[in-house]
Motif scaffolding. Structure first.
Motif, PDB file in Angstrom:
ATOM      1  N   ILE B 227       0.970  -1.296  -0.081  1.00 13.68           N
ATOM      2  CA  ILE B 227      -0.349   0.157   0.072  1.00 13.68           C
ATOM      3  C   ILE B 227       1.206   1.774  -0.191  1.00 13.68           C
ATOM      4  O   ILE B 227       0.924   2.380  -1.140  1.00 13.68           O
ATOM      5  N   ASN B 228       2.012   1.256   0.831  1.00 15.38           N
ATOM      6  CA  ASN B 228       3.178   2.354   1.001  1.00 15.38           C
ATOM      7  C   ASN B 228       3.367   2.648  -0.547  1.00 15.38           C
ATOM      8  O   ASN B 228       3.477   3.834  -0.458  1.00 15.38           O
ATOM      9  N   TYR B 229       4.506   1.471  -0.236  1.00 13.40           N
ATOM     10  CA  TYR B 229       5.039   1.080  -1.823  1.00 13.40           C
ATOM     11  C   TYR B 229       4.163   1.831  -3.438  1.00 13.40           C
ATOM     12  O   TYR B 229       4.700   2.495  -3.882  1.00 13.40           O
ATOM     13  N   LEU B 230       3.057   1.241  -3.618  1.00 14.74           N
ATOM     14  CA  LEU B 230       1.936   1.933  -4.469  1.00 14.74           C
ATOM     15  C   LEU B 230       1.260   3.357  -4.520  1.00 14.74           C
ATOM     16  O   LEU B 230       1.762   4.179  -5.438  1.00 14.74           O
ATOM     17  N   ILE B 231       1.716   4.077  -3.246  1.00 12.34           N
ATOM     18  CA  ILE B 231       0.727   5.375  -3.064  1.00 12.34           C
ATOM     19  C   ILE B 231       2.139   6.089  -3.796  1.00 12.34           C
ATOM     20  O   ILE B 231       2.070   7.748  -4.004  1.00 12.34           O
ATOM     21  N   GLY B 232       2.878   5.911  -3.040  1.00 12.21           N
ATOM     22  CA  GLY B 232       4.503   6.263  -3.601  1.00 12.21           C
ATOM     23  C   GLY B 232       4.642   6.830  -4.967  1.00 12.21           C
ATOM     24  O   GLY B 232       5.052   7.237  -5.772  1.00 12.21           O
ATOM     25  N   ARG B 233       4.013   5.561  -5.692  1.00 11.11           N
ATOM     26  CA  ARG B 233       4.433   5.309  -6.930  1.00 11.11           C
ATOM     27  C   ARG B 233       3.112   6.710  -7.881  1.00 11.11           C
ATOM     28  O   ARG B 233       3.468   7.364  -8.494  1.00 11.11           O
ATOM     29  N   LEU B 234       2.081   5.813  -7.935  1.00  8.59           N
ATOM     30  CA  LEU B 234       1.231   6.265  -7.967  1.00  8.59           C
ATOM     31  C   LEU B 234       0.710   8.432  -8.227  1.00  8.59           C
ATOM     32  O   LEU B 234       0.127   8.817  -8.670  1.00  8.59           O
ATOM     33  N   PHE B 235       1.258   9.139  -6.694  1.00 10.19           N
ATOM     34  CA  PHE B 235       1.189  10.254  -6.348  1.00 10.19           C
ATOM     35  C   PHE B 235       1.823  10.564  -6.375  1.00 10.19           C
ATOM     36  O   PHE B 235       3.308  10.686  -5.910  1.00 10.19           O
TER      37      PHE B 235
END
Lengths: 235, 235
Positions: B227-235
């Motif tokens: 979740i943290n990894y994806l949020i860093g990547r997406l936004f």
């Protein structure tokens, strides 16, 4: 456990391994594995492949193995983190191995409690066990290198400049600094402070040693969340 | 606790609040606060500002407050997660509030153990407390909305298509799919499966409902790290 890791001591011969202890318990309780099942296996420091469960009893499991795949590549990342409290350190060690950090440096800071350096988590056997749990999750076999630097000043003045020569070094620090860059592919050092942040003297020292101070925006994230968030953003 | 949150019940009058319980204990033990100290405060659902500690005793602290700042903006993100085991759910609730997710949907999946839906963590008071801990960390005041969907099929067939109309919906799923996009700024729904992943029928249903299946690469991350990894990547 997405990968059953073994080491040379677990080998019966070139193509057979024997598993006991925590890994055996996991096979029994979580995988509910039976003779004949095929599992993903990996040799610590080596290749991954398949293991066929020949037999499993209360005290040991024997597998015939065939190894052919390389583990996933590591990130081109050296992570430098102010030593967190022991409970968070446990999670960070697992995460670092799981997400593919090549090298972890645990450093001191004014806001690191002295007692943290006496934590049994820093015992090399405990660290290895936590790192292995991270590798098992992401099907990696290569243990990240972990270095401890219990004194801030010698680390920043003597060790850090040599480490980061020729690469980008980012210090994630809350405040009015440029935003953290995105999707940089080259070798990077990423420095993350303690809960409460580095003190101004430490930020200046790190900056003088060659680190760019960058921000994650208005939110102050816990260290473990910040690490995952930053890795998602950077790679 | 980077922000002392209070609600209307804590108000003595328009400019004074009284703090008790866990927050008082934190002021005493962690902040070691004394009368005269200034702290960051925020009204749940409202503004943030400063609180001056007028007095602090064993059972209560009184602060004079002045509120003038808006909380940080939320991410344009609806996070949809297969209900994790209770221990991880606790961490995910804190993280979701901390990192700025606007809306969290907890859904069922074949690999979600039925007992998880009976977990006391899903009690609304417990959830609120965990979300508040996340808000305190990142100095936010707005509680994310949390919705539970204990049945997969009605959620995917009846609820999801309406939720994601006109926006991008990404299903993070290990496998040979296109990589997760980077830095998309528009309103997005992000779906993360259980430990072990969604089963093929569920992936097909989510895909039929309008979700793009995307990959995080060869590593399988634990849900909270993903979740943290994806949020860093997406936004």
């Amino acid at each position: 456990m997405n990968l059953l890791l073994f080491c040379n001591d677990d080998r019966l011969d070139a193509n057979k391994i024997v598993i006991q202890g925590r890994r055996l318990e996991h096979l029994q309780k979580v995988h509910r594995a039976h003779a004949g099942d095929t599992l993903r296996v990996g040799e610590i420091g080596g290749l991954t492949g398949e293991g066929k469960l020949l037999n499993i009893t209360a005290d040991r499991a024997t597998l015939a193995i065939s190894l052919q795949h390389s583990p996933p590549e590591k990130l081109p990342l050296r992570l430098i983190v102010a030593l967190p409290r022991p409970k968070m350190l446990r999670r960070i060690l697992r995460t670092v191995a799981e997400i593919g950090v090549a090298e972890l440096h645990l450093i001191n800071s004014y806001r690191v409690e002295k007692s943290y350096w006496q934590s049994p988590v820093l015992n090399s056997e405990t660290m290895r066990e936590l790192l292995l749990q991270g590798l098992e999750q992401s099907r990696d076999t290569i243990l990240p290198l972990v270095h401890c630097h219990p004194r801030f000043k010698p680390f920043v003045e003597d060790t850090l400049p040599a480490l980061i020569t020729g690469e980008r070094a980012l210090l994630a620090h809350p405040g009015n600094t440029p935003p953290c860059p995105r999707h940089i592919e080259k070798q990077t050092s990423l420095i993350v402070g303690p809960e409460g942040g580095f003190i101004p003297y430490e930020v200046t020292s790190l900056s003088n040693a060659g680190c760019e101070v960058v921000s994650l925006g208005p939110r102050i994230l816990r260290v473990e969340n910040a690490i995952n968030y930053l890795i998602g953003r950077l790679f």
